[in-house]
Design a protein around this motif. Structure first.
Motif, PDB file in Angstrom:
ATOM      1  N   LEU A 179      57.717  46.397  55.100  1.00 35.43           N
ATOM      2  CA  LEU A 179      57.184  47.750  55.168  1.00 35.43           C
ATOM      3  C   LEU A 179      58.141  48.787  54.592  1.00 35.43           C
ATOM      4  N   GLU A 180      59.440  48.571  54.767  1.00 33.41           N
ATOM      5  CA  GLU A 180      60.418  49.538  54.277  1.00 33.41           C
ATOM      6  C   GLU A 180      60.370  49.679  52.751  1.00 33.41           C
ATOM      7  N   GLU A 181      59.857  48.662  52.074  1.00 27.14           N
ATOM      8  CA  GLU A 181      59.805  48.699  50.608  1.00 27.14           C
ATOM      9  C   GLU A 181      58.576  49.432  50.074  1.00 27.14           C
ATOM     10  N   LEU A 182      57.755  50.002  50.980  1.00 22.80           N
ATOM     11  CA  LEU A 182      56.594  50.768  50.526  1.00 22.80           C
ATOM     12  C   LEU A 182      56.985  52.135  49.976  1.00 22.80           C
ATOM     13  N   GLU A 183      58.190  52.582  50.260  1.00 18.94           N
ATOM     14  CA  GLU A 183      58.632  53.865  49.737  1.00 18.94           C
ATOM     15  C   GLU A 183      58.632  53.822  48.203  1.00 18.94           C
ATOM     16  N   GLY A 184      58.050  54.842  47.591  1.00 17.63           N
ATOM     17  CA  GLY A 184      57.930  54.892  46.136  1.00 17.63           C
ATOM     18  C   GLY A 184      56.620  54.347  45.625  1.00 17.63           C
ATOM     19  N   HIS A 185      55.815  53.732  46.507  1.00 20.10           N
ATOM     20  CA  HIS A 185      54.496  53.226  46.101  1.00 20.10           C
ATOM     21  C   HIS A 185      53.442  54.315  46.284  1.00 20.10           C
ATOM     22  N   VAL A 186      52.295  54.114  45.640  1.00 15.73           N
ATOM     23  CA  VAL A 186      51.172  55.037  45.785  1.00 15.73           C
ATOM     24  C   VAL A 186      49.940  54.249  46.215  1.00 15.73           C
ATOM     25  N   ALA A 187      49.006  54.949  46.831  1.00 17.20           N
ATOM     26  CA  ALA A 187      47.761  54.333  47.280  1.00 17.20           C
ATOM     27  C   ALA A 187      46.581  54.972  46.563  1.00 17.20           C
ATOM     28  N   VAL A 188      45.486  54.255  46.531  1.00 18.92           N
ATOM     29  CA  VAL A 188      44.206  54.878  46.209  1.00 18.92           C
ATOM     30  C   VAL A 188      43.714  55.458  47.532  1.00 18.92           C
ATOM     31  N   GLY A 189      43.536  56.761  47.602  1.00 20.66           N
ATOM     32  CA  GLY A 189      43.163  57.391  48.864  1.00 20.66           C
ATOM     33  C   GLY A 189      41.687  57.240  49.162  1.00 20.66           C
ATOM     34  N   PHE A 190      41.388  56.835  50.392  1.00 26.09           N
ATOM     35  CA  PHE A 190      39.991  56.738  50.812  1.00 26.09           C
ATOM     36  C   PHE A 190      39.722  57.882  51.786  1.00 26.09           C
ATOM     37  N   ILE A 191      38.743  58.737  51.443  1.00 24.32           N
ATOM     38  CA  ILE A 191      38.444  59.912  52.241  1.00 24.32           C
ATOM     39  C   ILE A 191      37.389  59.572  53.294  1.00 24.32           C
ATOM     40  N   SER A 192      37.702  59.848  54.551  1.00 23.29           N
ATOM     41  CA  SER A 192      36.773  59.595  55.647  1.00 23.29           C
ATOM     42  C   SER A 192      35.593  60.548  55.580  1.00 23.29           C
ATOM     43  N   SER A 193      34.383  60.004  55.682  1.00 24.14           N
ATOM     44  CA  SER A 193      33.191  60.862  55.697  1.00 24.14           C
ATOM     45  C   SER A 193      33.091  61.633  56.998  1.00 24.14           C
ATOM     46  N   ALA A 194      33.768  61.139  58.054  1.00 26.52           N
ATOM     47  CA  ALA A 194      33.707  61.812  59.356  1.00 26.52           C
ATOM     48  C   ALA A 194      34.663  62.986  59.447  1.00 26.52           C
ATOM     49  N   GLY A 196      36.829  64.049  56.605  1.00 26.87           N
ATOM     50  CA  GLY A 196      37.155  64.689  55.338  1.00 26.87           C
ATOM     51  C   GLY A 196      38.601  64.526  54.932  1.00 26.87           C
ATOM     52  N   SER A 197      39.361  63.728  55.677  1.00 24.61           N
ATOM     53  CA  SER A 197      40.785  63.509  55.399  1.00 24.61           C
ATOM     54  C   SER A 197      41.004  62.096  54.872  1.00 24.61           C
ATOM     55  N   MET A 198      42.137  61.906  54.211  1.00 21.89           N
ATOM     56  CA  MET A 198      42.467  60.584  53.700  1.00 21.89           C
ATOM     57  C   MET A 198      42.892  59.676  54.844  1.00 21.89           C
ATOM     58  N   ILE A 199      42.361  58.468  54.848  1.00 28.65           N
ATOM     59  CA  ILE A 199      42.692  57.503  55.895  1.00 28.65           C
ATOM     60  C   ILE A 199      44.034  56.854  55.562  1.00 28.65           C
ATOM     61  N   PRO A 200      45.018  56.871  56.481  1.00 31.93           N
ATOM     62  CA  PRO A 200      46.302  56.247  56.176  1.00 31.93           C
ATOM     63  C   PRO A 200      46.190  54.726  56.147  1.00 31.93           C
ATOM     64  N   LEU A 201      47.123  54.077  55.493  1.00 37.43           N
ATOM     65  CA  LEU A 201      47.205  52.625  55.549  1.00 37.43           C
ATOM     66  C   LEU A 201      47.698  52.238  56.944  1.00 37.43           C
ATOM     67  N   GLU A 202      47.215  51.093  57.415  1.00 39.76           N
ATOM     68  CA  GLU A 202      47.630  50.636  58.744  1.00 39.76           C
ATOM     69  C   GLU A 202      48.184  49.219  58.658  1.00 39.76           C
ATOM     70  N   PHE A 203      49.292  48.981  59.340  1.00 36.24           N
ATOM     71  CA  PHE A 203      49.911  47.660  59.393  1.00 36.24           C
ATOM     72  C   PHE A 203      50.224  47.344  60.851  1.00 36.24           C
ATOM     73  N   ARG A 204      50.038  46.073  61.217  1.00 36.69           N
ATOM     74  CA  ARG A 204      50.351  45.678  62.594  1.00 36.69           C
ATOM     75  C   ARG A 204      51.764  45.107  62.634  1.00 36.69           C
ATOM     76  N   VAL A 205      52.565  45.667  63.544  1.00 42.81           N
ATOM     77  CA  VAL A 205      53.950  45.252  63.732  1.00 42.81           C
ATOM     78  C   VAL A 205      54.131  44.888  65.204  1.00 42.81           C
ATOM     79  N   ASP A 206      54.430  43.616  65.465  1.00 37.30           N
ATOM     80  CA  ASP A 206      54.576  43.129  66.849  1.00 37.30           C
ATOM     81  C   ASP A 206      53.325  43.445  67.667  1.00 37.30           C
ATOM     82  N   GLY A 207      52.158  43.294  67.040  1.00 37.74           N
ATOM     83  CA  GLY A 207      50.890  43.487  67.738  1.00 37.74           C
ATOM     84  C   GLY A 207      50.424  44.916  67.863  1.00 37.74           C
ATOM     85  N   ALA A 208      51.233  45.880  67.423  1.00 36.20           N
ATOM     86  CA  ALA A 208      50.860  47.294  67.534  1.00 36.20           C
ATOM     87  C   ALA A 208      50.626  47.879  66.148  1.00 36.20           C
ATOM     88  N   PRO A 209      49.657  48.774  66.015  1.00 34.62           N
ATOM     89  CA  PRO A 209      49.389  49.373  64.693  1.00 34.62           C
ATOM     90  C   PRO A 209      50.448  50.411  64.312  1.00 34.62           C
TER      91      PRO A 209
END
Length: 303
Positions: A179-194, A196-209
């Motif tokens: 996860l630490e190597e994600l710095e400097g990367h870019v995402a295609v942003g997905f805008i929530s219809s509910a 109107g904001s961009m949904i962040p990427l989610e990763f599970r670490v030790d069972g927690a998001p």
């Protein structure tokens, strides 16, 4: 019309807010619908509906009578099915998430219609919030957490999610292995219809998001465009695995950080809390649950 038929007509008028539309739903002449309700109100000695040039609304007595009719009709339909052994018949109106329906529902639909030949199925497509009662829809298939307490939801599947990017993107930006190597990367942003904001990427670490928000040069609102943008090398994306399984196998997309997968996404069927679950809806829900349960374990994690 007998009393049960008049009850069915009355509940449909209340739900559809229209004599004309309700009559069309039940394949009746509008004049028959109007006369039947007049006779019903005369027999009960109360006014059930308030009529204007544009809308039809139930009175307070109409609301009370509607609730009793819904309960009675549900009991009658259940009793008929239990003792006659007859299979459900009639019109079933379902609103579905289009991409999900094309991958899972439509391929299995011939077997459902063969099992219930007297059912007529209408599939509406969208991901907007719908007024099931007002629009005459029996149930909806939706992806994501349930928010509307006015509807009853039954979970039918959990979709495995995947993080991925194109080989061209990874050649330019490098392949993150933690996860630490994600710095400097870019995402295609997905805008929530509910929201109107961009949904962040989610990763599970030790069972927690853990949410990670990356900068996005391109933002989208549609799943197909989202996946296409990733294949063009425009950034990282997260979406259900089934949606990009063929691209992952072909190598046009590459899975990233598989040891930190996003949380699976629930798929649910919802129907109005105020309406008795009809045999038509019940068999559809049971069938669709089996469809998802029999789907590839690569695409689904079913409870």
């Amino acid at each position: 019309m007998d009393r049960l038929d008049v009850m069915r007509l009355f509940t449909r008028i209340v739900e559809r807010r229209s004599f004309t539309v309700a009559a069309q739903d039940l394949e009746l002449p509008r004049s028959t619908a109007t006369q039947s309700i007049k006779q019903l109100e005369a027999r009960l000695g109360v006014r059930l509906l308030q009529r204007t040039t544009r809308h039809v609304r139930p009175t307070l007595d109409g609301e009370a009578y509607y609730r009793r009719c819904v309960a009675i009709l549900g009991e009658v339909e259940d009793a008929d099915s239990a003792f006659s052994g007859a299979k459900p018949k009639g019109q079933l109106r379902v609103d579905v998430h289009g991409t999900l329906a094309r991958h899972f529902v439509l391929p299995a639909l011939p077997s459902f219609l063969a099992e219930y030949p007297d059912l007529k199925l209408h599939l509406g497509e969208g991901d907007r919030l719908v007024d099931l009662v007002r629009e005459g829809i029996d149930c909806v298939l939706r992806v994501g957490d349930l928010q509307d307490s006015a509807m009853v939801g039954r979970r039918v599947a959990l979709l495995k999610e995947v993080t991925c990017a194109s080989p061209a993107y990874l050649a330019r930006h490098g392949t993150p292995t933690q996860l630490e190597e994600l710095e400097g990367h870019v995402a295609v942003g997905f805008i929530s219809s509910a929201t109107g904001s961009m949904i962040p990427l989610e990763f599970r670490v030790d069972g927690a998001p853990r949410n990670v928000t990356l900068p996005a040069t391109v933002t989208v609102t549609g799943a197909e465009t989202y996946a296409s943008a990733a294949k063009l090398g425009l950034g990282l994306i997260q979406l259900p695995r089934y949606h990009v399984e063929s691209e992952l196998l072909a190598g046009t997309l590459v899975e990233l950080l598989p040891e930190h997968p996003p949380s699976p996404t629930p798929v649910s069927l919802l129907y109005p809390r105020s309406r008795q679950l009809s045999p038509r809806v019940r068999v559809f829900i049971d069938w669709l649950t089996r469809v998802f349960a029999n789907a590839s374990s690569v695409a689904l994690a079913v409870e």
